[in-house]
Write a protein that holds these residues in place. Structure first.
Motif, PDB file in Angstrom:
ATOM      1  N   ARG A 362       0.812  -1.224   0.000  1.00  0.00           N
ATOM      2  CA  ARG A 362       0.000   0.000   0.000  1.00  0.00           C
ATOM      3  C   ARG A 362       0.840   1.266   0.000  1.00  0.00           C
ATOM      4  NH1 ARG A 362      -2.866  -0.964   5.354  1.00  0.00           N
ATOM      5  NH2 ARG A 362      -3.525   1.205   5.088  1.00  0.00           N
ATOM      6  N   SER A 363       2.158   1.140   0.135  1.00  0.00           N
ATOM      7  CA  SER A 363       2.988   2.342   0.265  1.00  0.00           C
ATOM      8  C   SER A 363       4.041   2.404  -0.834  1.00  0.00           C
ATOM      9  CB  SER A 363       3.640   2.378   1.650  1.00  0.00           C
ATOM     10  OG  SER A 363       4.371   1.174   1.883  1.00  0.00           O
ATOM     11  N   ALA A 364       5.231   1.892  -0.557  1.00  0.00           N
ATOM     12  CA  ALA A 364       6.362   2.077  -1.477  1.00  0.00           C
ATOM     13  C   ALA A 364       6.181   1.339  -2.791  1.00  0.00           C
ATOM     14  CB  ALA A 364       7.659   1.623  -0.793  1.00  0.00           C
ATOM     15  N   LEU A 365       5.439   0.242  -2.806  1.00  0.00           N
ATOM     16  CA  LEU A 365       5.229  -0.503  -4.045  1.00  0.00           C
ATOM     17  C   LEU A 365       3.858  -0.223  -4.658  1.00  0.00           C
ATOM     18  CD1 LEU A 365       6.838  -3.954  -3.165  1.00  0.00           C
ATOM     19  CD2 LEU A 365       7.840  -2.009  -4.371  1.00  0.00           C
ATOM     20  N   GLY A 366       3.111   0.675  -4.079  1.00  0.00           N
ATOM     21  CA  GLY A 366       1.831   1.065  -4.660  1.00  0.00           C
ATOM     22  C   GLY A 366       2.002   2.162  -5.695  1.00  0.00           C
ATOM     23  N   ALA A 367       0.889   2.652  -6.190  1.00  0.00           N
ATOM     24  CA  ALA A 367       0.936   3.697  -7.218  1.00  0.00           C
ATOM     25  C   ALA A 367       1.627   4.943  -6.689  1.00  0.00           C
ATOM     26  CB  ALA A 367      -0.482   4.020  -7.697  1.00  0.00           C
ATOM     27  N   GLU A 368       1.316   5.319  -5.463  1.00  0.00           N
ATOM     28  CA  GLU A 368       1.940   6.501  -4.883  1.00  0.00           C
ATOM     29  C   GLU A 368       3.436   6.293  -4.707  1.00  0.00           C
ATOM     30  OE1 GLU A 368       1.518   9.321  -0.869  1.00  0.00           O
ATOM     31  OE2 GLU A 368       0.226   7.580  -1.170  1.00  0.00           O
ATOM     32  N   GLY A 369       3.825   5.079  -4.303  1.00  0.00           N
ATOM     33  CA  GLY A 369       5.242   4.797  -4.120  1.00  0.00           C
ATOM     34  C   GLY A 369       6.019   4.840  -5.417  1.00  0.00           C
ATOM     35  N   LEU A 370       5.460   4.225  -6.467  1.00  0.00           N
ATOM     36  CA  LEU A 370       6.159   4.253  -7.751  1.00  0.00           C
ATOM     37  C   LEU A 370       6.251   5.676  -8.290  1.00  0.00           C
ATOM     38  CD1 LEU A 370       4.643   1.045  -9.380  1.00  0.00           C
ATOM     39  CD2 LEU A 370       6.836   1.317  -8.206  1.00  0.00           C
ATOM     40  N   ALA A 371       5.213   6.473  -8.060  1.00  0.00           N
ATOM     41  CA  ALA A 371       5.274   7.876  -8.473  1.00  0.00           C
ATOM     42  C   ALA A 371       6.357   8.615  -7.687  1.00  0.00           C
ATOM     43  CB  ALA A 371       3.919   8.537  -8.265  1.00  0.00           C
ATOM     44  N   GLY A 372       6.515   8.288  -6.408  1.00  0.00           N
ATOM     45  CA  GLY A 372       7.570   8.908  -5.613  1.00  0.00           C
ATOM     46  C   GLY A 372       8.953   8.535  -6.112  1.00  0.00           C
ATOM     47  N   PHE A 373       9.124   7.261  -6.500  1.00  0.00           N
ATOM     48  CA  PHE A 373      10.418   6.834  -7.046  1.00  0.00           C
ATOM     49  C   PHE A 373      10.737   7.600  -8.329  1.00  0.00           C
ATOM     50  CE2 PHE A 373      12.719   4.063 -10.005  1.00  0.00           C
ATOM     51  CZ  PHE A 373      13.886   3.859  -9.301  1.00  0.00           C
ATOM     52  N   ALA A 374       9.747   7.685  -9.214  1.00  0.00           N
ATOM     53  CA  ALA A 374       9.959   8.436 -10.458  1.00  0.00           C
ATOM     54  C   ALA A 374      10.253   9.901 -10.162  1.00  0.00           C
ATOM     55  CB  ALA A 374       8.719   8.312 -11.350  1.00  0.00           C
ATOM     56  N   PHE A 375       9.608  10.457  -9.143  1.00  0.00           N
ATOM     57  CA  PHE A 375       9.847  11.850  -8.778  1.00  0.00           C
ATOM     58  C   PHE A 375      11.297  12.057  -8.354  1.00  0.00           C
ATOM     59  CE2 PHE A 375      10.001  14.967  -5.280  1.00  0.00           C
ATOM     60  CZ  PHE A 375       9.598  16.100  -5.960  1.00  0.00           C
ATOM     61  N   VAL A 376      11.844  11.148  -7.557  1.00  0.00           N
ATOM     62  CA  VAL A 376      13.235  11.263  -7.116  1.00  0.00           C
ATOM     63  C   VAL A 376      14.172  11.255  -8.320  1.00  0.00           C
ATOM     64  CG1 VAL A 376      15.082  10.107  -5.855  1.00  0.00           C
ATOM     65  CG2 VAL A 376      12.804  10.271  -4.855  1.00  0.00           C
ATOM     66  N   VAL A 377      13.949  10.326  -9.246  1.00  0.00           N
ATOM     67  CA  VAL A 377      14.826  10.225 -10.412  1.00  0.00           C
ATOM     68  C   VAL A 377      14.734  11.487 -11.269  1.00  0.00           C
ATOM     69  CG1 VAL A 377      15.296   8.929 -12.514  1.00  0.00           C
ATOM     70  CG2 VAL A 377      14.685   7.713 -10.424  1.00  0.00           C
ATOM     71  N   VAL A 378      13.511  11.931 -11.539  1.00  0.00           N
ATOM     72  CA  VAL A 378      13.327  13.105 -12.401  1.00  0.00           C
ATOM     73  C   VAL A 378      13.937  14.344 -11.772  1.00  0.00           C
ATOM     74  CG1 VAL A 378      11.586  14.636 -13.393  1.00  0.00           C
ATOM     75  CG2 VAL A 378      11.300  12.164 -13.548  1.00  0.00           C
ATOM     76  N   VAL A 379      13.694  14.555 -10.458  1.00  0.00           N
ATOM     77  CA  VAL A 379      14.264  15.728  -9.791  1.00  0.00           C
ATOM     78  C   VAL A 379      15.782  15.698  -9.840  1.00  0.00           C
ATOM     79  CG1 VAL A 379      14.586  16.796  -7.526  1.00  0.00           C
ATOM     80  CG2 VAL A 379      12.306  16.191  -8.294  1.00  0.00           C
ATOM     81  N   ALA A 380      16.368  14.535  -9.584  1.00  0.00           N
ATOM     82  CA  ALA A 380      17.829  14.436  -9.601  1.00  0.00           C
ATOM     83  C   ALA A 380      18.374  14.701 -11.001  1.00  0.00           C
ATOM     84  CB  ALA A 380      18.259  13.059  -9.100  1.00  0.00           C
ATOM     85  N   VAL A 381      17.759  14.139 -12.039  1.00  0.00           N
ATOM     86  CA  VAL A 381      18.240  14.341 -13.409  1.00  0.00           C
ATOM     87  C   VAL A 381      18.114  15.810 -13.807  1.00  0.00           C
ATOM     88  CG1 VAL A 381      17.780  13.805 -15.826  1.00  0.00           C
ATOM     89  CG2 VAL A 381      17.789  11.974 -14.125  1.00  0.00           C
ATOM     90  N   ILE A 382      16.959  16.396 -13.552  1.00  0.00           N
ATOM     91  CA  ILE A 382      16.757  17.794 -13.930  1.00  0.00           C
ATOM     92  C   ILE A 382      17.738  18.701 -13.195  1.00  0.00           C
ATOM     93  CG2 ILE A 382      15.137  19.726 -13.788  1.00  0.00           C
ATOM     94  CD1 ILE A 382      12.884  17.762 -14.316  1.00  0.00           C
ATOM     95  N   ALA A 383      17.941  18.462 -11.898  1.00  0.00           N
ATOM     96  CA  ALA A 383      18.866  19.296 -11.138  1.00  0.00           C
ATOM     97  C   ALA A 383      20.289  19.156 -11.655  1.00  0.00           C
ATOM     98  CB  ALA A 383      18.796  18.934  -9.658  1.00  0.00           C
ATOM     99  N   LEU A 384      20.718  17.926 -11.973  1.00  0.00           N
ATOM    100  CA  LEU A 384      22.074  17.719 -12.489  1.00  0.00           C
ATOM    101  C   LEU A 384      22.267  18.400 -13.838  1.00  0.00           C
ATOM    102  CD1 LEU A 384      22.635  13.976 -11.518  1.00  0.00           C
ATOM    103  CD2 LEU A 384      24.005  15.902 -10.718  1.00  0.00           C
ATOM    104  N   VAL A 385      21.329  18.201 -14.732  1.00  0.00           N
ATOM    105  CA  VAL A 385      21.466  18.760 -16.069  1.00  0.00           C
ATOM    106  C   VAL A 385      21.339  20.284 -16.039  1.00  0.00           C
ATOM    107  CG1 VAL A 385      20.456  18.848 -18.379  1.00  0.00           C
ATOM    108  CG2 VAL A 385      20.673  16.658 -17.194  1.00  0.00           C
ATOM    109  N   ALA A 386      20.338  20.794 -15.305  1.00  0.00           N
ATOM    110  CA  ALA A 386      20.109  22.239 -15.289  1.00  0.00           C
ATOM    111  C   ALA A 386      21.272  22.979 -14.659  1.00  0.00           C
ATOM    112  CB  ALA A 386      18.822  22.548 -14.540  1.00  0.00           C
TER     113      ALA A 386
END
Length: 1020
Positions: A362-386
């Motif tokens: 219901r948490s880390a492997l649920g829809a909200e959890g997977l969205a959180g994982f994607a959020f971490v990756v996207v934020v890190a990539v955008i911050a590094l590139v920008a």
């Protein structure tokens, strides 16, 4: 083939930048590894937060249900009818219905309507296992009810009544946690409840034949077995059960706290939203670290761009290489961190006795959890590139960087959020503040970091100029940092953000912990509050002064009553509290309660007068006799007697107009008391007529009785004969304080009585003509304006009070309030209306665990509140614990990422500044001196960053405490939050962090210069 060649060529062009990115990582893995490790720490923290949020939601639901009163924490099936019906069928249907909604093992009971037993009105009830729901006050438990003999116990009443067939063998009260009123109904003094052992056996006895009965099957909601999902669906399932049972029999009904269950689910949602503060903080820390990592890698990134363009790489290939570089680091770090976070969350779930698989799904492997994982990756990539691609804009000679734009944006967001909340007129008081306000600590930390980065170059130049010329090594370190430009600023910004959030987490945690202590002390100012249980003490008759039962236990009696201030036109009720003035200095006090010290407040209401005066009644008196003559309409006379236990008894002396004296038997409780008033009223018949006319639809003329009454000296009859009471009518006055002037032994009164106004004579009291000094709430003082003397209704009595001091708050009180000395308040109110106020609450000191003893000492059923228990409950509250753990986690994550950032800075500086280090070595500086140079530079960055972080963190605590006024338990803070900065903890934490960071940096710096010195590096 041509198409295949085209696809192959496109694939090679696409794969080439990716291979370059991977080779760049492999060639110099130290910095990418540290960056990935930082991303992993941030991802693990967010994963743990998601798992914790689900656990928190479940526990918050359970806690909300546990806060409900006992009689509302029950789901019950009841059947009402005049006969027992088909008892086995009813029992089977009720039990099956409760099991269908996940509730089993119900408590079964039966209760009957009021009946006459042995000439007394009683209510009969029974349970199947009586010892599970009741505990004895006196006597013994009844044996199993049988057709020949049925033993019972009196519930919350003295053992009395019964017949040869139904015998009372003791007195009992409910066990803690048992909602007994849900089964037996509310207690009544006129008809005490007798409880038997055995439902079916009592239902078959002839004493209850034909009586309406209520069969109940009830399950108390167990907080350790409910999840948020269960509670969310429970109201729907209970409604379906109610419909199904009513279809089987019209006598069935299902009762459940449906609205409370919905409110519990909503509280759980608010509690998880509160964690947004921590989530935003972790995101800010992660963002600051990634920006630092990207800034330190800009030189290598620019060199790679230069090479790719020389090799005629296209623009999209250059961008792809940077994205692949950032994505490889971010995705690998986030994946490892997410898995570690899931493992840590599983350990937490197991420790909290929650199903691990269900919680993780219901948490880390649920829809909200997977969205959180994607959020971490996207934020890190955008911050590094920008960050690696950020450019500087120049306007009229002024350089505007991305940091300037970010600072302006963050400050605008903070100002907008605070101003918007301020325009709403209140703080965030329900735990459901907007995202801007909940993210306020993170926004303040980021703004502080950006401002630190912008201000660091001029600050470093200023400090360099202040250093004595002889300290060459220190000036050299400052000059090196000034020449490094933005890279030093980014490092300072990262340290500022992480330190600020760590300081905020520790200080805000201390603030919430302090508030829990303050809240417990506000509810229970000493160690215990013992108060009359209004529902269960009905059967014990009139009110009793509880303080006499706790004499010698460091206790003092308290008067608590509702009132009104009619001249102020206030809508709400007025809370009036009476306590010994000197006791105010013993209370747990906070300086913001009032602008005056407790001692000054105590002196402002100090009362040096006597207690309520009266005519003593001998302890052996059996009857009160009042000689009188009545010339006019008949009237009823009652005598008010203050009993020895400081409660009041009213004796009806009758309404006959012909008898030369009136008589009334003295109950044992009134013997040894004192006569405090004689009240003249309507005879019973006239009183009924007047009340009947007052209910008519047409205006009725006033009903009154009039005449002249002559009273002689009252006397009492004892076993030894008649004895006069020591009455001096010259000291007697009317209830308003007027009158007097009669002879010592006789008084004549002209009376005109109306239904609206009583006529009472009494001894003169020390409070007559003297307003009672009170401490008024600020709201009452403002409403009174220049008036200091006010008429106040204290229950049925009207008393004049004088405002001598004001307070914003006072323990146990809310809204409008008045505080007076208890003796002064008792005397004035009971002089106007005997029995208007009685000390039925006690505040006392005591050792932990004294509740059972305090219950035994009490003469009536009481409710006991313990300050320690309240504080422990607040601290053990799952919402509170989760907030505390999350704040501690934020501090640990901030510290870990700050150390990783420092090591990353040192590693990259040793690589990227090889030319400068070569020059220093050429000037004769040994490798150990070069290591010391890097170490001193880093120490300066740490000092500046931690100083900025400390200031920013304290600012965040002060701002958030003022705006987001909810406790760790997600309720409105009462008393309000007061910011706490624990300087000792912060000093120790910053010292420990500095020692650990500088020690690790020293080891790494020495490791960088163990090899032979490299040749001077050429251009990139």
């Amino acid at each position: 083939m041509d198409r295949a060649d085209g696809w192959a060529t496109g694939a090679r062009r696409f794969a080439a930048p990716v291979r370059v990115a991977l080779r760049r990582i492999a060639a110099r893995p130290a910095a990418p590894l540290l960056t990935a490790l930082g991303v992993a720490v941030g991802a693990a923290a967010l994963a743990v937060l998601l798992v914790s949020n689900v656990i928190l939601e479940d526990r918050a639901v359970a806690d909300a249900i546990a806060r409900l009163p006992l009689n509302q924490r029950v789901v019950s099936v009841s059947w009402v009818g005049a006969t027992g019906g088909d008892f086995p069928t009813l029992d089977r249907q009720a039990r099956a219905g409760l099991a269908s909604v996940g509730l089993d093992k119900p408590v079964r009971a039966v209760a009957f309507r009021t009946t006459t037993l042995g000439g007394n009105l009683v209510r009969l009830a029974a349970f199947d296992r009586l010892h599970n729901v009741l505990e004895l006050r006196s006597g013994r438990f009844p044996s199993r009810c049988s057709p020949r003999r049925c033993e019972t116990v009196a519930l919350d009443a003295p053992p009395a009544g019964g017949t040869s067939g139904v015998v009372v063998v003791g007195s009992a009260r409910r066990k803690d946690g048992v909602p007994i009123e849900r089964f037996t109904g509310s207690p009544a003094r006129a008809a005490p409840t007798l409880v038997a052992n055995g439902v079916e056996a009592l239902a078959r006895r002839r004493e209850v034949g034909g009586l309406f009965r209520s069969l109940t099957w009830a399950v108390t909601l167990r907080t350790d077995e409910l999840s948020a999902a269960d509670v969310a669906s429970l109201p729907r399932r209970i409604a379906e059960l109610d419909t199904a049972l009513r279809a089987r029999s019209g006598g069935f009904a299902v009762e459940a706290p449906l609205d409370d269950l919905r409110a519990a689910a909503e509280r759980a949602k608010r509690a998880t939203r509160r964690q947004f503060v921590v989530t935003a903080g972790c995101t800010a820390i992660l963002l600051a670290f990634v920006v630092l990592a990207a800034a330190r890698a800009r030189r290598g990134a620019h060199a790679t761009v230069y090479r790719l363009r020389r090799l005629r790489g296209r623009r999209w290939q250059v961008g792809l290489e940077q994205a692949a570089y950032a994505g490889a680091i971010a995705a690998s770090g986030a994946l490892v961190g997410w898995l570690v976070g899931i493992g840590a969350g599983a350990v937490i779930a197991a420790a909290m006795d929650r199903p691990v698989g269900n919680v993780v799904r219901r948490s880390a492997l649920g829809a909200e959890g997977l969205a959180g994982f994607a959020f971490v990756v996207v934020v890190a990539v955008i911050a590094l590139v920008a960050t690696t691609r950020a450019r500087t804009l120049e306007i009229r000679g002024r350089r505007i960087t991305a940091l300037d734009v970010a600072a302006a944006g963050l400050l605008a967001v903070i100002a907008t959020g605070v101003a918007t909340q301020g325009a709403g007129g209140s703080n965030v008081g329900d735990g459901d503040g907007g995202p801007i306000l909940l993210a306020l600590p993170a926004l303040v930390a980021l703004a502080g970091g950006v401002l630190s980065a912008r201000l660091s170059p001029p600050l470093l130049r200023l400090l360099e100029r202040l250093i004595p010329s002889g300290w060459t090594w220190l000036r050299l370190a400052f000059l090196s940092l000034v020449r490094s430009g933005g890279t030093a600023g980014v490092t300072i910004a990262c340290l500022t953000v992480t330190a600020a959030l760590a300081v905020f987490a520790l200080s805000y945690g201390a603030t919430l912990a302090r508030n829990q202590k303050d809240a417990a002390a506000f509810a229970v100012p000493l160690d215990y509050v013992v108060a009359r249980d209004e529902a269960r003490a009905v059967a014990f008759g009139t009110r009793t002064n509880l303080s006499r039962s706790y004499a010698g236990k460091q206790a003092f009696g308290v008067v608590r009553v509702s009132g009104e201030a009619p001249s102020l036109n206030r809508r709400g009720r007025l809370n009036i509290l009476g306590l010994p003035a000197a006791a105010i200095e013993d209370l747990r006090w906070r300086d913001d309660y009032s602008d005056r010290a407790p001692g000054a407040l105590a002196r402002s209401i100090a009362y040096a007068g006597e207690e309520l005066r009266g005519v003593p009644i001998p302890a052996d008196a059996r009857e009160l006799v009042l000689p009188l003559t009545v010339d006019g309409d008949p009237l009823r006379i009652t005598a008010s007697i203050q009993r020895r236990d400081r409660g009041f008894a009213v004796l009806d002396l009758g309404a006959s107009s012909r008898s030369p004296e009136r008589r009334a038997k003295l109950p044992p409780s009134a013997r040894g008391g004192k006569l405090v008033a004689l009240t003249l009223g309507f005879p019973p018949g006239e009183e009924f007529t007047a009340a009947h006319r007052a209910t008519g639809t047409r205006p009725a003329p006033d009903v009154f009785v009039q005449g002249t009454l002559h009273l002689g000296p009252p006397r009492v009859r004892t076993d030894a004969g008649s004895r006069k009471l020591a009455v001096d009518y010259r000291e007697w006055v009317r209830s308003d304080g007027s009158g007097g002037g009669a002879s010592a032994s006789r008084v004549g009164l002209r009376y005109v009585l109306t239904q609206e106004q009583a006529f009472r004579i009494r001894p003169r009291q020390p409070t007559d003509g003297r307003p009672v000094a009170v401490i008024a709430s600020r709201s009452i003082a403002l409403a009174a304006g220049n008036a200091t003397v006010l008429p106040v209704r204290v229950g049925p009595a009207e008393v004049e009070v004088r405002i001598t001091a004001t307070a914003d708050r006072f323990p146990t009180l809310a809204d409008d309030f008045l505080i007076a000395d208890s003796v002064a308040l008792e005397t004035a109110a009971n002089a106007a209306s005997p029995g208007a106020v009685v000390v039925d609450e006690v505040w006392l000191h005591g050792e932990p665990g004294a509740e059972r003893l305090l219950h035994r000492v009490a003469p009536i059923p009481v409710e006991i509140a313990s300050r320690r228990r309240i504080q422990e409950r607040l601290q053990a509250d799952p919402v509170s614990r989760s907030v505390s753990i999350a704040l501690l986690l934020t501090a640990l994550v901030a510290g870990a990422l700050a150390i990783l950032g420092i090591l990353l800075t040192l590693s990259v500086d040793a690589r990227d500044e090889q030319a400068e280090l070569f020059d220093l070595e050429a000037l004769g500086i040994e490798p150990s001196g070069l290591a010391r140079h890097l170490w001193v530079r880093l120490a300066l960055l740490i000092a500046v960053g931690l100083t900025g972080g400390l200031a920013t963190g304290i600012a965040a605590v002060l701002l958030v405490t003022d705006v987001v006024a909810v406790t760790a338990n997600v309720v409105v803070a009462e008393p309000p939050l007061v910011a706490v900065v624990n300087w000792l903890v912060l000093s120790l934490g910053l010292a420990a962090f500095s020692m650990l960071a500088l020690g690790a940096a020293g080891i790494l710096a020495r490791a960088q210069f163990r090899a032979a010195a490299p040749d001077r590096p050429g251009p990139a």
